[in-house]
Write a protein that holds these residues in place. Structure first.
Motif, PDB file in Angstrom:
ATOM      1  N   LYS A 187       0.831  -1.204   0.000  1.00 62.00           N
ATOM      2  CA  LYS A 187       0.000   0.000   0.000  1.00 62.00           C
ATOM      3  C   LYS A 187       0.866   1.255   0.000  1.00 62.00           C
ATOM      4  N   ALA A 188       2.026   1.205   0.684  1.00 66.72           N
ATOM      5  CA  ALA A 188       2.958   2.339   0.657  1.00 66.72           C
ATOM      6  C   ALA A 188       3.468   2.568  -0.766  1.00 66.72           C
ATOM      7  N   ARG A 189       3.794   1.482  -1.467  1.00 62.04           N
ATOM      8  CA  ARG A 189       4.257   1.615  -2.858  1.00 62.04           C
ATOM      9  C   ARG A 189       3.134   2.125  -3.765  1.00 62.04           C
ATOM     10  N   ALA A 190       1.909   1.653  -3.523  1.00 63.89           N
ATOM     11  CA  ALA A 190       0.771   2.117  -4.327  1.00 63.89           C
ATOM     12  C   ALA A 190       0.539   3.613  -4.127  1.00 63.89           C
ATOM     13  N   LEU A 191       0.679   4.078  -2.887  1.00 60.35           N
ATOM     14  CA  LEU A 191       0.541   5.511  -2.628  1.00 60.35           C
ATOM     15  C   LEU A 191       1.657   6.276  -3.314  1.00 60.35           C
ATOM     16  N   ALA A 192       2.885   5.754  -3.253  1.00 57.82           N
ATOM     17  CA  ALA A 192       4.011   6.401  -3.937  1.00 57.82           C
ATOM     18  C   ALA A 192       3.728   6.545  -5.429  1.00 57.82           C
ATOM     19  N   GLU A 193       3.227   5.476  -6.055  1.00 61.87           N
ATOM     20  CA  GLU A 193       2.929   5.510  -7.489  1.00 61.87           C
ATOM     21  C   GLU A 193       1.852   6.542  -7.805  1.00 61.87           C
ATOM     22  N   THR A 194       0.833   6.605  -6.966  1.00 63.66           N
ATOM     23  CA  THR A 194      -0.256   7.560  -7.184  1.00 63.66           C
ATOM     24  C   THR A 194       0.250   8.990  -7.062  1.00 63.66           C
ATOM     25  N   LEU A 195       1.085   9.242  -6.056  1.00 63.98           N
ATOM     26  CA  LEU A 195       1.650  10.587  -5.899  1.00 63.98           C
ATOM     27  C   LEU A 195       2.461  10.980  -7.131  1.00 63.98           C
ATOM     28  N   VAL A 196       3.355  10.099  -7.562  1.00 67.30           N
ATOM     29  CA  VAL A 196       4.223  10.409  -8.702  1.00 67.30           C
ATOM     30  C   VAL A 196       3.392  10.588  -9.974  1.00 67.30           C
ATOM     31  N   ASN A 197       2.424   9.711 -10.203  1.00 68.27           N
ATOM     32  CA  ASN A 197       1.578   9.816 -11.397  1.00 68.27           C
ATOM     33  C   ASN A 197       0.804  11.121 -11.454  1.00 68.27           C
ATOM     34  N   ARG A 198       0.512  11.690 -10.280  1.00 61.56           N
ATOM     35  CA  ARG A 198      -0.241  12.954 -10.238  1.00 61.56           C
ATOM     36  C   ARG A 198       0.670  14.171 -10.084  1.00 61.56           C
ATOM     37  N   GLY A 199       1.978  13.951 -10.092  1.00 55.48           N
ATOM     38  CA  GLY A 199       2.917  15.064  -9.953  1.00 55.48           C
ATOM     39  C   GLY A 199       2.935  15.672  -8.572  1.00 55.48           C
ATOM     40  N   ILE A 200       2.598  14.868  -7.566  1.00 52.68           N
ATOM     41  CA  ILE A 200       2.557  15.336  -6.179  1.00 52.68           C
ATOM     42  C   ILE A 200       3.804  14.865  -5.450  1.00 52.68           C
ATOM     43  N   GLY A 201       4.471  15.782  -4.758  1.00 54.84           N
ATOM     44  CA  GLY A 201       5.660  15.437  -3.997  1.00 54.84           C
ATOM     45  C   GLY A 201       5.314  14.815  -2.651  1.00 54.84           C
ATOM     46  N   LEU A 202       6.244  14.008  -2.144  1.00 49.32           N
ATOM     47  CA  LEU A 202       6.121  13.383  -0.829  1.00 49.32           C
ATOM     48  C   LEU A 202       6.867  14.212   0.206  1.00 49.32           C
ATOM     49  N   VAL A 203       6.209  14.483   1.318  1.00 47.56           N
ATOM     50  CA  VAL A 203       6.856  15.047   2.509  1.00 47.56           C
ATOM     51  C   VAL A 203       6.676  14.004   3.597  1.00 47.56           C
ATOM     52  N   TYR A 204       7.757  13.650   4.295  1.00 51.13           N
ATOM     53  CA  TYR A 204       7.641  12.620   5.317  1.00 51.13           C
ATOM     54  C   TYR A 204       8.749  12.797   6.348  1.00 51.13           C
ATOM     55  N   GLY A 205       8.838  11.865   7.286  1.00 54.16           N
ATOM     56  CA  GLY A 205       9.722  12.012   8.434  1.00 54.16           C
ATOM     57  C   GLY A 205      11.201  11.812   8.226  1.00 54.16           C
ATOM     58  N   GLY A 206      11.649  11.516   7.007  1.00 50.70           N
ATOM     59  CA  GLY A 206      13.071  11.541   6.684  1.00 50.70           C
ATOM     60  C   GLY A 206      13.867  10.284   6.979  1.00 50.70           C
ATOM     61  N   ALA A 207      13.215   9.189   7.405  1.00 47.22           N
ATOM     62  CA  ALA A 207      13.947   7.964   7.731  1.00 47.22           C
ATOM     63  C   ALA A 207      14.101   7.074   6.501  1.00 47.22           C
ATOM     64  N   SER A 208      15.102   6.178   6.576  1.00 50.45           N
ATOM     65  CA  SER A 208      15.367   5.251   5.470  1.00 50.45           C
ATOM     66  C   SER A 208      14.883   3.841   5.777  1.00 50.45           C
ATOM     67  N   ILE A 209      14.181   3.659   6.890  1.00 52.12           N
ATOM     68  CA  ILE A 209      13.766   2.328   7.332  1.00 52.12           C
ATOM     69  C   ILE A 209      12.243   2.237   7.429  1.00 52.12           C
ATOM     70  N   GLY A 210      11.751   0.990   7.493  1.00 50.88           N
ATOM     71  CA  GLY A 210      10.327   0.757   7.653  1.00 50.88           C
ATOM     72  C   GLY A 210       9.509   1.255   6.484  1.00 50.88           C
ATOM     73  N   LEU A 211       8.210   1.487   6.726  1.00 53.64           N
ATOM     74  CA  LEU A 211       7.348   2.016   5.669  1.00 53.64           C
ATOM     75  C   LEU A 211       7.827   3.392   5.221  1.00 53.64           C
TER      76      LEU A 211
END
Length: 196
Positions: free
Chosen positions: A24-48
């Motif tokens: 579901k995290a990957r699906a959200l990533a794909e939807t954001l990118v397909n719509r030209g929307i940037g991701l803002v998040y907590g900055g970690a490289s681990i977990g979801l």
């Protein structure tokens, strides 16, 4: 229709017990990118957190991390992001994420995810912002929370108009469609912003 340039995603620094959460995290990533929307998040490289950022970047999208100095090593900061903002405190982190985003989505996560979601939703309730807040309810993860929130409305601790401010969907496309159509409900505000 509301313009969404960046969406803040709150989610776990753990992958959780089910592969479907990562899916579901990957699906959200794909939807954001397909719509030209940037991701803002907590900055970690681990977990979801790491999974969604990595997938956004893999697809050519923008991923902006915001992390406090104290968590740089504990949460294993992601150093390959489009931007990485380092803050002095958790409060400054949450404020910066709120400033950068046009809406807020919680994927499955633990205490930190819940705390961030409830704070930003409370800010909306108080009229501090008019941005949409939502749950991406992967695999029914948030079903017990949704049931509790509806119970809180029944018991008259949460107003129906405030409950309606939290949008719930199980698919990213539907959630972002509802974000684009979001209108701030006409609600009575208990306290004005300049009174806090």
């Amino acid at each position: 229709m509301r313009q969404l340039k960046n969406i803040c995603v709150y989610c776990g620094s753990s992958p959780g017990s089910r592969e479907a959460y990562a899916g579901k995290a990957r699906a959200l990533a794909e939807t954001l990118v397909n719509r030209g929307i940037g991701l803002v998040y907590g900055g970690a490289s681990i977990g979801l957190m790491g999974m969604i950022a990595d997938h956004v970047l893999r697809l050519g999208g923008r991923a902006v991390g915001v992390i406090p100095e104290a968590l740089m090593h504990k949460e294993v900061a992601h150093y390959r992001l489009t931007e990485l903002h380092v803050t002095h405190s958790m409060h400054e982190r949450k404020m910066r994420m709120a400033e950068l985003a046009d809406g807020f989505i919680a994927l499955p996560g633990g205490l930190g995810t819940l705390e961030e979601l409830f704070e930003i939703w409370t800010w909306a309730q108080l009229g501090f912002h008019g941005k949409p807040c939502g749950l991406l309810n992967a695999e029914g993860y948030y079903d017990p929370l949704i049931e509790f929130l509806d119970h809180a409305v029944t018991e008259q601790f949460v107003r129906p108009s405030h409950r309606s401010m939290l949008i719930v969907e199980s698919e990213p496309e539907k959630l972002l469609d509802r974000f684009a159509d979001y209108r701030v409900p006409a609600v009575k505000i208990w306290v004005e912003k300049d009174e806090t």
